[in-house]
Enzyme design. Structure first.
Site, PDB file in Angstrom:
ATOM      1  CB  ALA A 187      -0.929   0.002   1.209  1.00 18.52           C
ATOM      2  CG  ASP A 188       3.655   2.638   3.217  1.00 21.07           C
ATOM      3  OD1 ASP A 188       2.835   3.560   3.358  1.00 21.07           O
ATOM      4  OD2 ASP A 188       4.234   2.098   4.169  1.00 21.07           O
ATOM      5  CG  MET A 189       6.933   0.593  -1.587  1.00 23.54           C
ATOM      6  SD  MET A 189       8.045   2.015  -1.449  1.00 23.54           S
ATOM      7  CE  MET A 189       8.752   2.084  -3.092  1.00 23.54           C
ATOM      8  N   GLY A 204       2.545   5.589  -3.389  1.00 23.23           N
ATOM      9  CA  GLY A 204       3.553   6.515  -3.875  1.00 23.23           C
ATOM     10  C   GLY A 204       3.547   6.621  -5.382  1.00 23.23           C
TER      11      GLY A 204
END
Length: 570
Positions: A429-431, A434
């Protein structure tokens, strides 16, 4: 476009499993056309979509049922297409676009794919030279001891078959004190810490944990099934927003178009674009790293008093400048104001509206743009989305995984009992948020160049998770999940493990079962960096046929707070 064929319920309520397996490169082409069809500002030109060549192995290299690898490839392909359009506006032909889908599978692990002085991440903590080069903003918030680390785990509750994602908000002492626990408890191992906390948290219902965390200003999240999340008020609210959320700001006058800068010595699509990054941890810094690789001049503004995991400065600061500013100080607020006056883009990833109190909220920045007569792009990156009951709550990737149903689905796929949840194996989810946020910014900059005005973008961790669970996307079947496991032999992924534990599980398996870590073309190599020699990180995914336009970083990652007197290059 023919409907994607799935069956319901293969991994629990609200899940949709593919009826047939499609090799990763071919699946990427399908998903690229799907995303193009649901994104209003994105091209619908089949010739442009088909200018992307997806290459790589048929089978995913990421464990579990989520199509994170394909989504990673597609998001970067979309950035590549918009970059191609921007280049065309400057009279530059990029040629075809190539995305290697195996490298795309590695992208969510970027934060740990680093080597310095021939040492891997688990060795670097022992190297005094590398430690001396790093700026310590972690302050022991996460890795100080087992109690700190396991304050980021998934725990059972007193509700039957309901698990809860605990998060200490990088403040383990304050968080554990609220539950009557000591962050310095004399435990010797991570397992001991987990069992100690499990005994406490399992006395609460999920609702009681939720209430307590809200009262104390901490985040945390019940591990919902996908169906349960879709039925919540917040889930319904988030579903009403587009996945790529770009809009022209209404509170701006008719500001003129802003052509992309002419930069004879740098032909990358975003060369000359200036970006202020107000963020920490992973998602927004990953966004800034994508923009930097496309040529943008990115200044990462950091508070010297807020904790940030130290390892990330060795990867996600590539191509950037890092500037320490304390927004509680008037002098530093004025310096940030001056930076933003010259910026094209502002990216912020703190709790929604928290920057308004410092004078750097959306309306503040739009007024600055109006005054200078040049539009700006402002992006909010949050956990839950732009509005609704949870929109101002703090959150991290793990919170989005729990809310959306991704953790529940992974628990089912790994064979645990009903309700037992486990994080996705990488900070997906983070990457991916981004990468999606970088696409939002590039779309907005293209719109500004064509039509003028200022633009507001929203990127949400939970939105990136939930779209991977939709029937149009589909999940890999249990048979394919087993096949991936049989090939790569990943060690067990359990509810207690932190994302850092899981990263090493996956990377160790890749080292033993694939050649991806040996592919020199997958990595960027910097002969010298502030951290040492031979600094190697994962390279940008987009490759243009015209190599001088291809994304790259002009300098290595740099330590936090490295450039206190930074000014725009032009």
């Amino acid at each position: 476009m023919a409907p994607h064929q799935t069956t319901q319920g293969g991994f629990g309520p609200g899940t949709y499993v593919d009826t047939a397996f499609t090799p990763v490169p071919k699946e990427c082409r399908r998903l690229l056309h799907y995303f193009a069809s649901i994104t209003s500002q994105f091209t619908k030109d089949d010739a442009l979509l088909d200018s992307v060549d997806f290459v790589g192995g048929d089978l995913p290299i990421i464990p579990g049922p989520l199509k994170a690898q394909a989504m990673s490839a597609v998001l970067h392909a979309m950035c590549g297409i918009v970059g191609k359009e921007i280049s065309a506006m400057k009279g530059i032909d990029t040629g075809k676009i190539t995305i290697n889908t195996d490298q795309a599978g590695m992208y969510p692990a970027s934060a740990s794919l680093v080597s310095i002085n021939s040492q891997k991440p688990n060795d670097m903590a022992l190297d005094p030279a590398i430690l001396a080069a790093a700026t310590n903003l972690e302050h022991g918030a996460l890795m100080k001891n087992p109690m700190h680390l396991r304050a980021w785990s998934i725990y059972p509750t007193k509700d039957a078959k309901v698990w809860y994602q605990i998060m200490s908000n990088l403040d383990a002492p304050g968080f554990l004190k609220a539950y009557g626990m000591d962050s310095e408890a004399p435990v010797k191992t991570n397992d001991e810490a987990y069992e100690l906390m499990k005994a406490e948290f399992s006395q609460y219902s999920a609702g009681e944990l939720e209430t307590k965390n809200i009262e104390h200003g901490f985040c945390g999240q019940t591990c919902y099934t996908p169906q349960q999340w879709r039925e919540t008020l917040m889930g319904k609210r988030l579903a009403g927003h587009p996945i790529f959320n770009v809009s022209r700001a209404r509170a701006t006058p008719d500001l003129p178009p802003v052509p992309f800068p002419c930069t004879p010595n740098d032909k990358r699509p975003l060369a000359g674009i200036k970006v202020v990054e107000l963020a920490r941890v992973i998602a927004a810094p990953a966004l800034g790293a994508v923009l930097s690789s496309f040529g943008a001049e990115v200044v990462k503004v950091e508070s010297p008093d807020l904790p940030d995991p130290n390892a990330l400065q060795m990867t996600l600061t590539a191509g950037k400048y890092t500037c320490p500013l304390d927004l509680n100080r008037e002098e530093d607020r004025l310096r940030l104001h001056k930076l933003i006056e010259g910026a094209d883009v502002v990216v912020q990833a703190f709790r929604r509206r928290s920057l308004e109190r410092k004078g750097f909220g959306l309306e503040d920045i739009l007024q600055m743009a109006n005054k200078r007569g040049k539009g700006v792009v402002y992006l909010d990156l949050t956990c839950y989305g732009p509005d609704g009951t949870y929109s101002e709550r703090p959150g991290f990737q793990q919170i989005a995984d729990a809310a959306s149903g991704c953790s529940y689905v992974c628990g089912k796929a790994y064979g645990f009992e009903e309700g037992v949840s486990a994080l996705p194996s990488l900070p997906v989810a983070d990457m991916l948020t981004g990468a999606a946020g970088a696409l939002d910014v590039m779309l907005a900059l293209r719109e500004r160049a064509q039509h003028g005005g200022s633009y507001h973008c929203d990127a949400a961790l939970t939105a990136i998770d939930t779209i991977q669970l939709k029937p149009e996307f589909g999940l890999y079947s249990p048979e394919i999940v087993k096949k991936i496991q049989d090939v790569h032999r990943f060690a067990p992924m359990t509810p207690d493990l932190h994302v850092s534990d899981l990263l090493f599980v996956v990377i160790r398996a890749w080292a033993e079962t694939t050649d991806v870590l040996k592919r020199k073309d997958f990595f960027s190599h910097f002969v010298e960096s502030p951290f040492g020699k031979d600094h190697i990180i994962l390279a940008p995914l987009v490759r243009y046929e015209n190599a001088e336009v291809s994304p790259c970083w002009k300098h290595s990652p740099v330590p936090y707070c490295q450039h206190p007197e930074v000014q725009w290059a032009s």
